[in-house]
Design a protein around this motif. Structure first.
Motif, mmCIF file in Angstrom:
data_model
loop_
_atom_site.group_PDB
_atom_site.id
_atom_site.type_symbol
_atom_site.label_atom_id
_atom_site.label_comp_id
_atom_site.label_asym_id
_atom_site.label_seq_id
_atom_site.Cartn_x
_atom_site.Cartn_y
_atom_site.Cartn_z
ATOM 1 N N LYS A 52 0.834 -1.199 0.000
ATOM 2 C CA LYS A 52 0.000 0.000 0.000
ATOM 3 C C LYS A 52 0.863 1.240 0.000
ATOM 4 C CE LYS A 52 -4.280 0.632 2.005
ATOM 5 N NZ LYS A 52 -5.087 0.634 0.868
ATOM 6 N N MET A 53 0.440 2.206 -0.769
ATOM 7 C CA MET A 53 1.055 3.534 -0.724
ATOM 8 C C MET A 53 0.001 4.546 -1.134
ATOM 9 S SD MET A 53 3.592 3.556 -4.115
ATOM 10 C CE MET A 53 4.258 5.167 -3.815
ATOM 11 N N GLN A 54 0.202 5.785 -0.739
ATOM 12 C CA GLN A 54 -0.722 6.852 -1.112
ATOM 13 C C GLN A 54 -0.750 6.948 -2.643
ATOM 14 O OE1 GLN A 54 -2.055 7.106 2.069
ATOM 15 N NE2 GLN A 54 -2.406 9.213 1.465
ATOM 16 N N PRO A 55 -1.853 7.447 -3.215
ATOM 17 C CA PRO A 55 -1.911 7.606 -4.671
ATOM 18 C C PRO A 55 -0.704 8.400 -5.182
ATOM 19 C CG PRO A 55 -4.062 8.007 -3.701
ATOM 20 C CD PRO A 55 -3.096 7.876 -2.560
ATOM 21 N N THR A 56 -0.002 7.801 -6.118
ATOM 22 C CA THR A 56 1.224 8.395 -6.663
ATOM 23 C C THR A 56 1.351 7.975 -8.120
ATOM 24 O OG1 THR A 56 2.284 8.184 -4.498
ATOM 25 C CG2 THR A 56 3.730 8.562 -6.376
ATOM 26 N N GLN A 57 1.345 8.975 -9.012
ATOM 27 C CA GLN A 57 1.512 8.685 -10.432
ATOM 28 C C GLN A 57 2.464 9.685 -11.054
ATOM 29 O OE1 GLN A 57 -1.774 7.516 -12.881
ATOM 30 N NE2 GLN A 57 -3.065 7.038 -11.118
#
Length: 131
Positions: A52-57
């Motif tokens: 899991k990780m925070q939304p990152t694009q």
């Protein structure tokens, strides 16, 4: 974690969620005729392997017409081109757009001053996207 200052990056606060921020950025880039080469969904790939990780694009974009002369003059800048914008959410839920400062890239790769304009316009577009 908030962005760290003075590391060669610019950080813009976005009032929009990550997907909307990306949509706005892509729309403006396309409107200005810039190529979108790739989007890397870091958080989506993490999820695929059970992490899991925070939304990152990351969106990778640019113009071969503008970037090629810069790379010819300063070949090592090819490691930082095409340009990139990282759209990410911090632990507090705040969305950020981070990108390399053109002056940092100029210093890092000894880009001739007359060519800095070729890599500078993206910042204005990213600022417009988060307004």
């Amino acid at each position: 974690m908030a962005p760290t200052p003075d590391n060669g990056m610019q950080h813009l606060s976005s009032p929009y969620p990550v997907p909307e921020t990306l949509r706005r950025i892509e729309s403006l880039l396309q409107e200005k005729g810039l190529a979108i080469f790739c989007r890397v969904d870091h958080s989506g790939e993490a999820e695929k392997v059970g992490l899991k990780m925070q939304p990152t694009q990351l969106i990778i974009f640019g113009s071969p017409k503008a970037g090629t002369p810069v790379m010819v003059a300063s070949p090592t800048i090819a490691i930082d081109l095409p340009l990139k914008a990282l759209v990410w959410e911090d632990a507090g839920g705040k969305v950020w757009v981070s990108y390399n400062n053109p002056e940092y890239l100029q210093q890092r790769h000894n880009v001739p001053s007359e060519l800095v304009k070729n890599i500078s316009a993206a910042g204005a577009l990213l600022q417009l996207a988060v307004k």
